[in-house]
Design a protein around this motif. Structure first.
Motif, mmCIF file in Angstrom:
data_model
loop_
_atom_site.group_PDB
_atom_site.id
_atom_site.type_symbol
_atom_site.label_atom_id
_atom_site.label_comp_id
_atom_site.label_asym_id
_atom_site.label_seq_id
_atom_site.Cartn_x
_atom_site.Cartn_y
_atom_site.Cartn_z
ATOM 1 N N SER A 84 62.709 45.799 7.462
ATOM 2 C CA SER A 84 61.971 45.750 8.627
ATOM 3 C C SER A 84 60.419 46.641 8.330
ATOM 4 O O SER A 84 59.679 46.259 8.809
ATOM 5 N N CYS A 85 60.738 47.629 7.601
ATOM 6 C CA CYS A 85 59.447 48.465 7.156
ATOM 7 C C CYS A 85 58.495 47.571 6.310
ATOM 8 O O CYS A 85 57.345 47.688 6.356
ATOM 9 N N ALA A 86 58.829 46.656 5.562
ATOM 10 C CA ALA A 86 58.024 45.614 5.093
ATOM 11 C C ALA A 86 57.338 44.856 5.885
ATOM 12 O O ALA A 86 55.908 44.862 5.623
ATOM 13 N N TRP A 87 58.055 44.296 6.737
ATOM 14 C CA TRP A 87 57.378 43.473 7.867
ATOM 15 C C TRP A 87 56.161 44.426 8.723
ATOM 16 O O TRP A 87 55.099 44.129 9.027
ATOM 17 N N GLY A 88 56.781 45.825 9.137
ATOM 18 C CA GLY A 88 56.028 46.594 9.867
ATOM 19 C C GLY A 88 55.059 47.339 9.206
ATOM 20 O O GLY A 88 54.108 47.975 9.942
ATOM 21 N N THR A 89 54.932 47.450 7.784
ATOM 22 C CA THR A 89 53.812 48.212 7.092
ATOM 23 C C THR A 89 53.083 47.590 6.073
ATOM 24 O O THR A 89 52.052 47.974 5.446
ATOM 25 N N GLY A 90 53.462 46.363 5.742
ATOM 26 C CA GLY A 90 52.731 45.454 4.711
ATOM 27 C C GLY A 90 53.022 46.285 3.280
ATOM 28 O O GLY A 90 52.478 45.608 2.393
ATOM 29 N N GLN A 91 54.023 46.961 3.043
ATOM 30 C CA GLN A 91 54.511 47.522 1.772
ATOM 31 C C GLN A 91 55.870 47.413 1.462
ATOM 32 O O GLN A 91 56.813 47.828 2.707
ATOM 33 N N LYS A 92 56.322 47.353 0.464
ATOM 34 C CA LYS A 92 57.735 47.360 0.076
ATOM 35 C C LYS A 92 58.126 48.745 -0.099
ATOM 36 O O LYS A 92 57.342 49.719 -0.615
ATOM 37 N N ILE A 93 59.199 49.199 0.285
ATOM 38 C CA ILE A 93 59.826 50.576 0.250
ATOM 39 C C ILE A 93 61.253 50.696 -0.284
ATOM 40 O O ILE A 93 61.691 49.532 -0.554
ATOM 41 N N VAL A 94 61.745 51.841 -0.520
ATOM 42 C CA VAL A 94 63.147 51.964 -0.929
ATOM 43 C C VAL A 94 64.188 51.745 0.077
ATOM 44 O O VAL A 94 64.115 52.146 1.007
ATOM 45 N N SER A 95 65.249 51.098 -0.119
ATOM 46 C CA SER A 95 66.256 50.842 0.807
ATOM 47 C C SER A 95 66.946 52.215 1.302
ATOM 48 O O SER A 95 67.167 53.210 0.785
#
Length: 486
Positions: free
Chosen positions: A97-108
């Protein structure tokens, strides 16, 4: 710094026009001249292409209709999406969801935060800063990973009482879903009445389908269950009370349409994922069909509001359930799939019934009543062991949702030519890494390049449509792993 002050720092300055839509895909009608006023993002959580096959087959054979999903893919820019997280080929819903919402990949496991503490600003907050109305509608808890991925900044997705407090800072105008436990002063560990915070901000609070239908408010908080909303199969066949996702979407659109400046909304069909985790083919079917009813509402809204962009995407696969071929030359696949009509309760509902008297005769009777399958003596004995807490299922790392995965194991289809059991089996009870569906429909959709996209690309689609030029900081995979190791 409070969120409402964040963008006063000028972080958005000078980045206008950073994002642009791609070339016009062949064969789609043009709507590119229509400016985008509203963006609706519909998340199918834990949904794979194979899930489409089961729902499509049921809809055609037993409802005499096609899926809105098929119409969407026929009429939209559509393709598949890579769902990986920053450090893993397989993501969780928070990172997705954060990838969609920020344009950046993060850690699960994290929400809009890198392992070193650096925070990211999600698109829902950016839209609020531009003056847009916003909404979150979900069949899960409002503080669960997918909705929280668009508003919370926290180092662990399970801290839902803290996430609930973040929701009250610039809350979306529409909030509909589950999660009473994290909002009630009587149930929270700190005793804080989060509902009171919403009342202080002029929200109308509703707790039932009837209250939802009667609500007439410009700010609406609907919380319909202590945890997630009940499964659709239990609502439909067992009389468990809850509004449908389509009903929540209809009311949410009604409220958000009253705002002149436009809106951004995230909608989640979240219990698809939960049914797949539990390898529950019947529960899954009805969650997908309920999502499809909501999708039909959304497509009709877009058709009558041509300034609206609808994006549909799955965040990742779950379970890897497959409708497999049976009969001579696979000729009996559809008729064997018809056994799914005998599924009339979710696995959690069935397990609760079995727990009333966890002995083989009762277990066998419950399974037959709600699934149409008569367990063998060996399967009934295995199920009883699981009900008593013996983790009897083989390969527990892949099948750790117990005793549900054991129930699926006992109900699974058998040999190549087994005509008496449903021909759907699952590879795991966990998330999976394969490509998942994505589509865009409505204003500006024809200008989007789909094909195979990355989950972070969807932020760019929304940001460009809403004229948001903010770019979140990035972190390398290597840096993230080093930070995690500290």
């Amino acid at each position: 710094m409070k969120r409402r002050d964040l963008l006063k720092t000028g972080a958005l300055a000078g980045l206008g026009g950073l994002f642009s839509f791609g070339a016009h895909p062949a064969g789609r009608h043009s709507a590119s001249q229509q400016p985008v006023r509203n963006v609706i993002f519909f998340a199918y959580d834990g949904f794979t292409w194979e899930d489409v096959a089961s729902a499509r087959t049921y809809a055609k054979r037993h409802m005499d209709r096609s899926l809105a999903f098929d119409r969407l893919f026929d009429r939209s820019s559509a393709g598949s999406m890579d769902s990986s997280s920053l450090t893993s080929v397989t993501t969780d819903s928070a990172a997705a969801s954060c990838a969609w919402g920020t344009g950046q990949k993060i850690v699960s496991g994290l929400l809009n935060m890198y392992p070193d503490g650096t925070t990211l600003e999600p698109i829902l907050r950016l839209a609020q800063q531009k003056g847009l109305a916003t909404g979150l509608i979900t069949t899960t808890r409002l503080t669960h990973a997918t909705p929280a991925g668009w508003y919370a900044q926290i180092d662990w997705r399970r801290r839902e009482e803290d996430i609930a407090l973040q929701l009250t800072d610039m809350p979306p105008e529409v909030l509909l879903g589950g999660g009473h436990r994290a909002l009630s002063g009587e149930l929270r560990d700190d005793g804080h009445d989060v509902y009171g915070d919403f009342v202080d901000q002029d929200f109308t609070i509703v707790r039932s389908e009837a209250e939802l239908q009667q609500a007439n408010s410009s700010k609406l908080l609907g919380v319909f269950h202590r945890s997630h909303l009940p499964y659709e199969i239990d609502r439909r066949f067992q009389g468990v009370a809850a509004p449908t996702l389509a009903q929540m979407v209809t009311k949410g659109l009604e409220v958000l349409s009253g705002y002149d400046q436009g809106f951004l909304a995230q909608i989640e069909a979240g219990r698809i994922d939960h049914a797949n985790h539990r390898n529950d083919a019947g529960g899954l079917l009805w969650e997908v069909l309920a999502a499809d009813e909501a999708l039909a509402v959304l497509m009709e809204y877009v058709d009558t509001h041509p300034d609206t962009l609808l994006i549909m995407a799955s965040d990742h696969g779950t379970g890897s359930g497959a409708v497999y071929g049976v009969g001579k030359r696979y000729r009996e696949g559809s008729t064997t799939h018809d056994h799914i009509t005998k599924r009339t309760a979710s696995f959690p509902y069935i397990i609760d019934e079995m727990q009333h008297d966890p002995v083989p005769p009762h277990v066998t009777g419950v399974a037959k009543r709600y699934t149409g399958i008569r367990m063998t003596d060996e399967q009934a004995a295995l199920m009883v062991r699981a009900l008593h807490g013996d983790l009897a299922m083989p390969n527990l790392q892949a099948y750790d949702r117990q005793p549900y995965n054991t129930l699926a194991h006992c109900l699974r289809g058998g040999t190549y030519d087994d005509p008496d059991r449903l021909n759907i089996n699952f590879a795991t009870g966990q998330h999976t890494a394969g490509p998942v569906p994505v589509a865009a429909y409505g204003a500006g959709a024809d200008t989007l390049e789909c094909g195979m996209v990355d989950n972070t690309d969807l932020y760019d689609w929304m940001a460009s449509a809403l004229d948001i030029s903010y770019r979140n900081p990035s972190m390398s995979r290597h840096a993230a792993r080093e930070a995690l190791a500290e």
